[in-house]
Structures are given as C-alpha cells and as structure tokens.
Design a protein around this motif. Structure first.
Motif, PDB file in Angstrom:
ATOM      1  N   ALA A   1       0.831  -1.207   0.000  1.00  0.00           N
ATOM      2  CA  ALA A   1       0.000   0.000   0.000  1.00  0.00           C
ATOM      3  C   ALA A   1       0.864   1.256   0.000  1.00  0.00           C
ATOM      4  N   GLU A   2       1.943   1.246   0.768  1.00  0.00           N
ATOM      5  CA  GLU A   2       2.855   2.394   0.818  1.00  0.00           C
ATOM      6  C   GLU A   2       3.529   2.618  -0.537  1.00  0.00           C
TER       7      GLU A   2
ATOM      8  N   ALA B   1       3.857   5.539  -5.759  1.00  0.00           N
ATOM      9  CA  ALA B   1       3.784   5.514  -7.221  1.00  0.00           C
ATOM     10  C   ALA B   1       2.707   6.475  -7.718  1.00  0.00           C
ATOM     11  N   ASN B   2       1.561   6.493  -7.044  1.00  0.00           N
ATOM     12  CA  ASN B   2       0.481   7.404  -7.436  1.00  0.00           C
ATOM     13  C   ASN B   2       0.902   8.861  -7.259  1.00  0.00           C
TER      14      ASN B   2
ATOM     15  N   ARG C   1       2.535  14.164  -9.495  1.00  0.00           N
ATOM     16  CA  ARG C   1       3.540  15.232  -9.561  1.00  0.00           C
ATOM     17  C   ARG C   1       4.102  15.386 -10.958  1.00  0.00           C
ATOM     18  N   SER C   2       4.326  14.268 -11.659  1.00  0.00           N
ATOM     19  CA  SER C   2       4.891  14.367 -13.010  1.00  0.00           C
ATOM     20  C   SER C   2       3.888  14.984 -13.979  1.00  0.00           C
TER      21      SER C   2
END
Length: 61
Positions: free
Chosen positions: A39-40, A45-46, A51-52
């Motif tokens: 989950a972390e 990744a999300n 941000r990208s």
C-alpha cells in the motif's frame, strides 16, 4: 498451522542481491506487513504520477 490468507501468517520471499548474480536475500514478514508495504509503495507511485503530470504543459496548438 495458520491459514495462508491470515494477516498473521508469515510469508518468506527470496530476492536477488543487487550487484550479485548468485547471492540471494530471504525476507520474511506477515501478510499484514506485506500488505502495508504494498500500500505504501502504491501510494508513492500514485504521488509520482500526479507530480509528473503537474509539469506537463499542454501544447497550445
């Protein structure tokens, strides 16, 4: 013997050592710990994707 789906069941994973073709590392954690790690990582990744996307400037055409 505990049920494999139980959060308290200990599961071991063997992963290759970085920089070695032969050496492997065995990591043992409970299913609950593996789920928390997953989950972390998914959250990280999300966040990276969000941000990208903030830096992408649409082509005005």
């Amino acid at each position: 013997m505990k049920d494999r789906k139980s959060p308290d069941y200990v599961r071991c994973v063997t992963q290759p050592e970085t920089g070695s073709l032969v050496k492997k590392r065995k990591t043992c954690r409970t299913n609950a710990q593996w789920d928390a790690i997953e989950a972390e990582q998914q959250t990280g990744a999300n966040d990276l994707v969000v941000r990208s996307r903030a830096f992408i400037v649409p082509n005005p055409g």
